[in-house]
Design an enzyme around this catalytic site. Structure first.
Site, PDB file in Angstrom:
ATOM      1  N   ASP A  25       0.814  -1.202   0.000  1.00  0.00           N
ATOM      2  CA  ASP A  25       0.000   0.000   0.000  1.00  0.00           C
ATOM      3  C   ASP A  25       0.856   1.263   0.000  1.00  0.00           C
ATOM      4  O   ASP A  25       0.611   2.192  -0.748  1.00  0.00           O
ATOM      5  CB  ASP A  25      -0.983  -0.002   1.202  1.00  0.00           C
ATOM      6  CG  ASP A  25      -0.312  -0.286   2.540  1.00  0.00           C
ATOM      7  OD1 ASP A  25       0.931  -0.465   2.590  1.00  0.00           O
ATOM      8  OD2 ASP A  25      -1.019  -0.335   3.564  1.00  0.00           O
TER       9      ASP A  25
ATOM     10  N   PHE B  85       0.048  11.013   8.013  1.00  0.00           N
ATOM     11  CA  PHE B  85      -0.583   9.703   8.198  1.00  0.00           C
ATOM     12  C   PHE B  85      -1.902   9.663   7.431  1.00  0.00           C
ATOM     13  O   PHE B  85      -2.795  10.459   7.680  1.00  0.00           O
ATOM     14  CB  PHE B  85      -0.799   9.390   9.674  1.00  0.00           C
ATOM     15  CG  PHE B  85      -0.985   7.920   9.889  1.00  0.00           C
ATOM     16  CD1 PHE B  85       0.110   7.073   9.973  1.00  0.00           C
ATOM     17  CD2 PHE B  85      -2.261   7.374   9.936  1.00  0.00           C
ATOM     18  CE1 PHE B  85      -0.053   5.704  10.124  1.00  0.00           C
ATOM     19  CE2 PHE B  85      -2.429   6.002  10.082  1.00  0.00           C
ATOM     20  CZ  PHE B  85      -1.323   5.174  10.179  1.00  0.00           C
TER      21      PHE B  85
ATOM     22  N   ASP C 299      -4.913   1.540   7.064  1.00  0.00           N
ATOM     23  CA  ASP C 299      -5.638   1.587   8.343  1.00  0.00           C
ATOM     24  C   ASP C 299      -4.942   2.480   9.359  1.00  0.00           C
ATOM     25  O   ASP C 299      -3.764   2.806   9.247  1.00  0.00           O
ATOM     26  CB  ASP C 299      -5.713   0.175   8.945  1.00  0.00           C
ATOM     27  CG  ASP C 299      -4.364  -0.284   9.496  1.00  0.00           C
ATOM     28  OD1 ASP C 299      -3.385  -0.310   8.722  1.00  0.00           O
ATOM     29  OD2 ASP C 299      -4.275  -0.579  10.698  1.00  0.00           O
TER      30      ASP C 299
ATOM     31  N   ASP D 165       6.957   3.863   3.414  1.00  0.00           N
ATOM     32  CA  ASP D 165       7.147   4.891   4.439  1.00  0.00           C
ATOM     33  C   ASP D 165       8.613   4.886   4.871  1.00  0.00           C
ATOM     34  O   ASP D 165       9.458   5.480   4.218  1.00  0.00           O
ATOM     35  CB  ASP D 165       6.166   4.616   5.587  1.00  0.00           C
ATOM     36  CG  ASP D 165       6.233   5.661   6.690  1.00  0.00           C
ATOM     37  OD1 ASP D 165       6.774   6.747   6.455  1.00  0.00           O
ATOM     38  OD2 ASP D 165       5.737   5.397   7.801  1.00  0.00           O
TER      39      ASP D 165
ATOM     40  N   LYS E  28       5.825   8.014   0.523  1.00  0.00           N
ATOM     41  CA  LYS E  28       6.004   9.266   1.275  1.00  0.00           C
ATOM     42  C   LYS E  28       7.336   9.894   0.910  1.00  0.00           C
ATOM     43  O   LYS E  28       8.356   9.213   0.877  1.00  0.00           O
ATOM     44  CB  LYS E  28       5.957   8.993   2.779  1.00  0.00           C
ATOM     45  CG  LYS E  28       4.553   8.694   3.269  1.00  0.00           C
ATOM     46  CD  LYS E  28       4.483   8.657   4.795  1.00  0.00           C
ATOM     47  CE  LYS E  28       3.129   8.155   5.237  1.00  0.00           C
ATOM     48  NZ  LYS E  28       3.052   7.887   6.674  1.00  0.00           N
TER      49      LYS E  28
ATOM     50  N   ARG F  71     -10.035   0.995   6.664  1.00  0.00           N
ATOM     51  CA  ARG F  71      -9.562   0.349   5.429  1.00  0.00           C
ATOM     52  C   ARG F  71     -10.612   0.391   4.324  1.00  0.00           C
ATOM     53  O   ARG F  71     -10.287   0.370   3.149  1.00  0.00           O
ATOM     54  CB  ARG F  71      -9.207  -1.121   5.692  1.00  0.00           C
ATOM     55  CG  ARG F  71      -8.005  -1.326   6.586  1.00  0.00           C
ATOM     56  CD  ARG F  71      -7.528  -2.773   6.469  1.00  0.00           C
ATOM     57  NE  ARG F  71      -6.642  -3.185   7.552  1.00  0.00           N
ATOM     58  CZ  ARG F  71      -5.323  -3.003   7.545  1.00  0.00           C
ATOM     59  NH1 ARG F  71      -4.729  -2.395   6.541  1.00  0.00           N
ATOM     60  NH2 ARG F  71      -4.598  -3.433   8.555  1.00  0.00           N
TER      61      ARG F  71
HETATM   62  P1  IMP Z   1       7.365   1.090   6.359  1.00  0.00           P
HETATM   63  O1  IMP Z   1       7.854  -0.263   6.758  1.00  0.00           O
HETATM   64  O2  IMP Z   1       7.638   2.158   7.364  1.00  0.00           O
HETATM   65  O3  IMP Z   1       7.801   1.495   4.945  1.00  0.00           O
HETATM   66  O4  IMP Z   1       5.782   1.061   6.352  1.00  0.00           O
HETATM   67  C1  IMP Z   1       5.084   0.196   5.605  1.00  0.00           C
HETATM   68  C2  IMP Z   1       3.778  -0.153   6.256  1.00  0.00           C
HETATM   69  O5  IMP Z   1       3.419   0.738   7.320  1.00  0.00           O
HETATM   70  C3  IMP Z   1       2.698  -0.033   5.242  1.00  0.00           C
HETATM   71  O6  IMP Z   1       2.504  -1.257   4.581  1.00  0.00           O
HETATM   72  C4  IMP Z   1       1.512   0.380   6.067  1.00  0.00           C
HETATM   73  O7  IMP Z   1       0.867  -0.762   6.558  1.00  0.00           O
HETATM   74  C5  IMP Z   1       2.080   1.128   7.232  1.00  0.00           C
HETATM   75  N1  IMP Z   1       2.002   2.588   7.031  1.00  0.00           N
HETATM   76  C6  IMP Z   1       3.012   3.453   6.795  1.00  0.00           C
HETATM   77  N2  IMP Z   1       2.566   4.702   6.662  1.00  0.00           N
HETATM   78  C7  IMP Z   1       1.237   4.638   6.813  1.00  0.00           C
HETATM   79  C8  IMP Z   1       0.184   5.631   6.772  1.00  0.00           C
HETATM   80  O8  IMP Z   1       0.368   6.834   6.545  1.00  0.00           O
HETATM   81  N3  IMP Z   1      -1.078   5.156   6.981  1.00  0.00           N
HETATM   82  C9  IMP Z   1      -1.362   3.855   7.215  1.00  0.00           C
HETATM   83  N4  IMP Z   1      -0.409   2.894   7.255  1.00  0.00           N
HETATM   84  C10 IMP Z   1       0.882   3.300   7.054  1.00  0.00           C
HETATM   85 MG    MG Z   2       0.059  -2.409   6.326  1.00  0.00          MG
END
Ligand code: IMP
Ligand code: MG
Length: 182
Positions: free
Chosen positions: A99, A151, A158, A102, A130, A164
């Site tokens: 999705d 966020f 979610d 981040d 992001k 969701r």
């Molecule tokens: P990362 O591992 O920090 O890159 O984040 C990946 C996961 O964190 C995504 O698959 C989302 O499930 C969750 N996530 C990161 N940012 C957001 C946000 O802004 N809203 C909701 N879920 C997020």
């Molecule tokens: Mg997720």
């Protein structure tokens, strides 16, 4: 639910229009190969289902369930795989779907795990990315939309497992993020 959203970033028609473009690009890039799509649950469910129905190529689909957030809005950095087995992607052209990109922890961990199964190629496709300094060195090959470091929820994303099912992506009101437990 709607009143918890500060503003809508991408409504249903905008998302679907962008998915048409992404699907056309992926279809062109993989026209002579057989794709193996690995979708990261649960956030990529809506994205996966709408995107893959636009790709008229033979493909295999598998899902991986990972936990990276533990219900909070700050990533812990730790990525827990719910399945022990690595999908059989030996010699396959793999496209990972998630999705949102981040910090990069999740996609870096998924990519590393899949690499142990010796695929022919791995690319990453995300609905949202992001704009920020990432904790891990990971880039997506296909990106739906770049967003600011806020966020967001909806269309699969979610906050504490809620929102969701919103048919759009929107920014959650900041004060809701600060509540300890709901
Ligand atoms: P990362 O591992 O920090 O890159 O984040 C990946 C996961 O964190 C995504 O698959 C989302 O499930 C969750 N996530 C990161 N940012 C957001 C946000 O802004 N809203 C909701 N879920 C997020
Ligand atoms: Mg997720």
């Amino acid at each position: 639910m709607q009143s918890d959203i500060e503003r809508v970033l991408f409504d249903g028609p905008a998302i679907h229009k962008r998915l048409d473009e992404m699907a056309a690009q992926i279809t062109a890039d993989y026209s002579d190969r057989e794709l193996t799509v690995i979708a990261i649950l649960t956030g990529s469910l809506m994205f996966m289902s709408d995107l893959l129905r636009r790709i008229p190529l033979p493909l295999k689909l598998d899902c991986l369930s990972v936990v990276s957030y533990h219900g909070k809005t700050q990533p812990s950095g730790e990525v827990i795989f719910k399945q022990l087995a690595v999908p059989d992607v030996a010699d396959r052209d793999v496209l990972i779907l998630d999705d949102i990109l981040d910090t990069g922890h999740t996609l870096a961990a998924v990519r590393k795990k899949l690499e142990t199964a010796k695929p022919r190629s791995i690319r990453i496709c995300v609905l949202l990315s992001k704009r920020k300094q990432r904790a891990r060195d990971v880039d997506a090959d296909y990106i739906g939309f770049e967003i600011d470091d806020e966020f967001v929820v909806g269309y699969g994303l979610d906050f504490m497992e809620r929102y969701r099912n919103l048919p759009y992506v929107g920014v959650l009101r900041k004060e809701l993020l600060e509540q300890p437990n709901q």
